[in-house]
Design a protein around this motif. Structure first.
Motif, PDB file in Angstrom:
ATOM      1  N   ARG A 112     123.255 -21.810  19.987  1.00 13.84           N
ATOM      2  CA  ARG A 112     123.167 -21.876  20.973  1.00 13.84           C
ATOM      3  C   ARG A 112     125.280 -21.443  21.403  1.00 13.84           C
ATOM      4  O   ARG A 112     124.936 -20.676  22.133  1.00 13.84           O
ATOM      5  CB  ARG A 112     123.433 -23.721  22.077  1.00 13.84           C
ATOM      6  N   PHE A 113     125.719 -21.641  21.094  1.00 13.09           N
ATOM      7  CA  PHE A 113     126.705 -20.687  21.392  1.00 13.09           C
ATOM      8  C   PHE A 113     126.817 -19.330  20.620  1.00 13.09           C
ATOM      9  O   PHE A 113     126.997 -18.168  21.152  1.00 13.09           O
ATOM     10  CB  PHE A 113     128.133 -21.472  20.805  1.00 13.09           C
ATOM     11  N   SER A 114     126.501 -18.849  19.723  1.00 13.55           N
ATOM     12  CA  SER A 114     126.347 -17.526  19.353  1.00 13.55           C
ATOM     13  C   SER A 114     125.243 -16.686  20.651  1.00 13.55           C
ATOM     14  O   SER A 114     125.888 -16.237  20.552  1.00 13.55           O
ATOM     15  CB  SER A 114     125.231 -17.746  17.840  1.00 13.55           C
ATOM     16  N   ARG A 115     124.582 -16.877  21.057  1.00 10.27           N
ATOM     17  CA  ARG A 115     123.796 -16.199  21.768  1.00 10.27           C
ATOM     18  C   ARG A 115     124.228 -16.775  23.451  1.00 10.27           C
ATOM     19  O   ARG A 115     124.325 -15.241  24.004  1.00 10.27           O
ATOM     20  CB  ARG A 115     123.005 -16.840  22.531  1.00 10.27           C
ATOM     21  N   SER A 116     125.262 -16.949  24.308  1.00  9.21           N
ATOM     22  CA  SER A 116     126.353 -17.093  24.608  1.00  9.21           C
ATOM     23  C   SER A 116     127.549 -16.552  24.352  1.00  9.21           C
ATOM     24  O   SER A 116     127.666 -15.559  25.517  1.00  9.21           O
ATOM     25  CB  SER A 116     126.919 -18.479  25.345  1.00  9.21           C
ATOM     26  N   HIS A 117     127.845 -16.089  23.068  1.00  8.50           N
ATOM     27  CA  HIS A 117     129.415 -15.643  22.623  1.00  8.50           C
ATOM     28  C   HIS A 117     129.370 -14.303  21.538  1.00  8.50           C
ATOM     29  O   HIS A 117     130.035 -15.851  20.369  1.00  8.50           O
ATOM     30  CB  HIS A 117     130.228 -16.755  23.118  1.00  8.50           C
TER      31      HIS A 117
END
Length: 293
Positions: free
Chosen positions: A114-119
């Motif tokens: 999730r974090f990689s998709r956002s940032h």
């Protein structure tokens, strides 16, 4: 021909599903009752299905309504996620997180995805150590964010993500739990679980010996799977091949494990807050799945 479902119709539908009332749903979405009735009519016409059973005082979902409700929550969640991603300023840099290796396989993949998709421009360093060691590193500013298992919820800055059972774990292929003295495989002396295990056995007057010690969960698992010892684990840390000892085995109860998130006051606070939010969202969205052993 493709059918497009406007998100405002789904929001109204979920408001009715959650409140069980058209009038309460109208207040929640800030529309008149007649307006949301028109929206539901339009939604049912689009899908060619009856979605709600309207009774005298309550409104319930039909079988098709239940199906739509599950999808609607996911659709709206993705909608809010993409809007949030595109509107927020793009972050970059490094962030260093830590968590015990017994929790990393269960929680980290979802959080990092999730974090990689956002940032996508943020680089993440992960350290897996005991909760005690992670808290020391956090205090010294060596890591930015720590997921730890603790017993004291009064710790300053600790954000509770989940509480779960702690239990005695063994290999179902062996009768190791019947041996006396009872052989134990435990983390080093600073571990809360080790203290819980020995204190509980002392109180129950069960003779034991520390047969295996390792700072790695893999090392403990190997001893337990081989039938050389038993150990204690929390629900999320129970790996394949091990089982919870049944109550009929006569072992004492253990305290609950509290999984908390703690932040460093140093480091890039924007990155820390962003990754913290993804931890919280992951736990909030996946409670049913995380409850499965």
């Amino acid at each position: 021909m493709l059918t497009n479902i406007p998100t405002e119709l789904l929001r109204t539908f979920l408001a009715i599903a959650e409140n069980g009332s058209f009038s309460q749903a109208a207040e929640q979405v800030n529309r008149t009752q007649s307006a949301i009735s028109m929206q539901i009519k339009k939604l049912e016409e689009l899908l060619e299905k009856k979605l709600l059973n309207r009774q005298h005082k309550t409104t319930t979902l039909t079988a098709d309504g239940q199906v739509l409700a599950n999808y609607a929550r996911r659709i709206l969640q993705l909608n809010e996620e993409v809007v949030s991603i595109l509107r927020r300023p793009e972050l970059s840099g490094w962030i260093h997180i830590g968590l015990p290796d017994d929790y990393a396989p269960r929680f980290l993949p979802q959080v990092l995805a999730r974090f990689s998709r956002s940032h996508p421009r943020v680089q993440v360093k992960v350290t897996c150590e005991s909760s005690v060691d992670l808290l020391k590193k956090l205090k010294q500013g060596e890591i930015d964010l720590a997921l730890t298992a603790i017993t004291d919820l009064d710790q300053t800055g600790a954000l509770l993500l989940r509480q779960e059972p702690t239990f005695w774990a063994h290999s179902p292929r062996h009768l190791t739990h019947e041996l006396r003295p009872l052989p134990l495989a435990l983390f080093p002396g600073t571990c809360s679980w080790r203290r819980w295990a020995t204190a509980a056995l002392d109180h129950a007057r069960i003779d034991y010996r520390i047969a295996y010690t390792s700072s790695s969960l893999v090392g403990l698992q190997a001893a337990v799977k081989a039938g050389l010892a038993i150990t204690i684990l929390s629900q999320s840390a129970l790996p394949q091949g091990l089982r919870q000892l049944p109550a009929t085995a006569g072992f004492p109860d253990l305290p609950q494990t509290s999984l908390v998130l703690q932040k460093s006051s140093q480091g890039n606070q924007e990155l820390i807050e962003a990754l913290s939010a993804h931890f919280v969202d992951t736990f909030d969205c996946c409670q049913d799945e995380l409850s499965l052993v």
